[in-house]
Design an enzyme around this catalytic site. Structure first.
Site, PDB file in Angstrom:
ATOM      1  N   HIS A 124      -2.886   6.217   4.859  1.00 55.40           N
ATOM      2  CA  HIS A 124      -1.532   6.510   5.226  1.00 55.40           C
ATOM      3  C   HIS A 124      -1.120   7.920   4.489  1.00 55.40           C
ATOM      4  O   HIS A 124      -1.680   8.399   3.634  1.00 55.40           O
ATOM      5  CB  HIS A 124      -0.900   5.533   4.246  1.00 55.40           C
ATOM      6  CG  HIS A 124      -0.951   3.739   4.666  1.00 55.40           C
ATOM      7  ND1 HIS A 124      -1.700   3.617   5.951  1.00 55.40           N
ATOM      8  CD2 HIS A 124      -0.475   2.626   4.364  1.00 55.40           C
ATOM      9  CE1 HIS A 124      -1.389   2.227   5.782  1.00 55.40           C
ATOM     10  NE2 HIS A 124      -0.820   1.859   5.094  1.00 55.40           N
TER      11      HIS A 124
ATOM     12  N   CYS B  49       0.892  -1.179  -0.014  1.00 54.52           N
ATOM     13  CA  CYS B  49       0.061   0.099   0.003  1.00 54.52           C
ATOM     14  C   CYS B  49       0.771   1.187   0.045  1.00 54.52           C
ATOM     15  O   CYS B  49       0.441   2.208  -0.679  1.00 54.52           O
ATOM     16  CB  CYS B  49      -0.807  -0.124   1.178  1.00 54.52           C
ATOM     17  SG  CYS B  49      -0.245  -0.514   2.752  1.00 54.52           S
TER      18      CYS B  49
END
Ligand code: A2P
Length: 332
Positions: A243, A129
């Site tokens: 994130h 990711c």
């Protein structure tokens, strides 16, 4: 490929549920959809396009008649079942790290290296990711001025460690706010509430974690830069599902900040949010649930001659996982 017959392996997990949300939101044409998870979830039903779809455990005939299987059930399940799915004639897009570095497995961020898809032999890997979010921002800068070096610190949400980690964070926060003892961590190596953990994945002999290695080796493969220097420090923060990354890069040629801004604003998959004087910069909370990766706080770097420093935030479950996999499916 016509509308595919699709299987989702790990349908009940954090990324699995996001696969369903992304497919529904994009109206991706499907001829059939089968959902698989562990035997623990057998018999469960998940809503999709007005229906309640049954979740089944994986069995020998799970992939018969399936065109594409989206896997997000961890490395062990992928290692056991992805080859069986390929043998049954399915194309597998796997979100685990099990096959990413195999030379005959394309590792794809469609905006960057969709061309590499044609070389697949049944297995395609969805990158890590943090890597996907960073690759999206690095690629247009590399095309403009040549990328030499990357120093990155990640601020990774609980979602990156799956649903149990998201639950751990909620339980810890609830207990702490009630003034009760925080339960022992169950999915992360430490307590996350009111804390940051400088460990994502396991440590290796050289002191870097496996997550930090993924950024190095996966970026090299996706960007086709086999000697790119990437020094990463990966940190878990008490954020639920997005994130962020602080990035300093060295470029081969000078690139003015204004030019870099224009390049990033025009790049596919990115959104420039860079008005610090007005308090506008990328943050995980407003970015959650959004497809675009937000980039901002662009400035001339201080550590390198042709340096550029910036900040980004992107939804780990969306572009960092499910959306990227669905885009691979759509590209095929
Ligand atoms: P289950 O919910 O039944 O445990 P997350 O990354 O959020 O932890 O989710 C992991 C996903 O992988 C879940 O859907 C989980 O199912 C699934 N999974 C775990 N082990 C297996 C297995 N052996 N076979 C199939 N699916 C599995």
């Amino acid at each position: 490929m016509n509308a595919p017959r699709l299987a989702i392996v790990g349908a009940t997990g954090a990324v699995g549920l996001e696969f369903l949300a992304v497919l529904a939101a994009r109206g991706t044409p499907l001829r059939e959809l089968r959902l698989y998870a562990s035997p623990r979830s057998a018999g469960m039903r998940l809503p999709f396009r007005g229906e309640q779809l049954l979740v089944s455990p994986l069995t020998g005939d799970a992939f018969v008649g399936i065109d594409v299987a989206l896997f997000s059930a961890g490395g062990a399940t992928a290692r056991e079942w992805a080859p069986r799915a390929v043998a049954a004639g399915a194309i597998v897009i796997d979100n685990s790290s099990a096959f990413r570095m195999a030379p005959d497995v394309p590792l794809i961020v469609p905006e960057v290296n969709a061309g590499a898809l044609t070389a697949h032999r049944g297995l395609i890997a969805n990158p890590n990711c943090s890597t996907i979010l960073l690759a999206l921002a690095l690629w247009p800068l590399h095309q403009a001025a040549g990328l030499c070096r990357v120093i990155v610190s990640t601020y990774q949400a609980a979602s990156g460690a799956g649903q149990q980690a998201m639950l751990q964070l909620r339980e810890e926060l609830a207990a702490a706010l009630r003034g009760e003892p925080v339960p022992p961590p169950r999915a992360l190596p430490q307590t996350l509430a009111f804390n940051v953990i400088p460990q994502v994945d396991v440590f290796q002999a050289d002191g870097y974690t496996r997550e930090e290695d993924k950024l190095l080796f996966e970026l090299r493969k996706i960007l086709s830069l086999p000697t790119l220097a990437v020094d990463a420090t990966c940190v878990r923060v008490p954020v639920e599902r997005c994130h962020s990354e602080a990035v300093a890069i060295e470029l081969a040629r000078p690139l003015a900040v204004e030019q870099a801004r224009a390049i990033l604003a025009a790049a596919p998959g990115l959104e420039l949010i860079d008005e610090p004087a007005n308090g506008r910069y990328p943050m995980p909370l407003p970015q959650a649930g959004r497809d675009a990766v937000a980039v901002g706080r662009l400035r001339q770097g201080r550590a390198f001659a042709n340096g550029l420093t910036f900040w980004l935030a992107g939804d780990q479950l969306r572009k960092g996982a499910a959306l990227n996999a669905v885009q691979i499916l759509e590209t095929m």
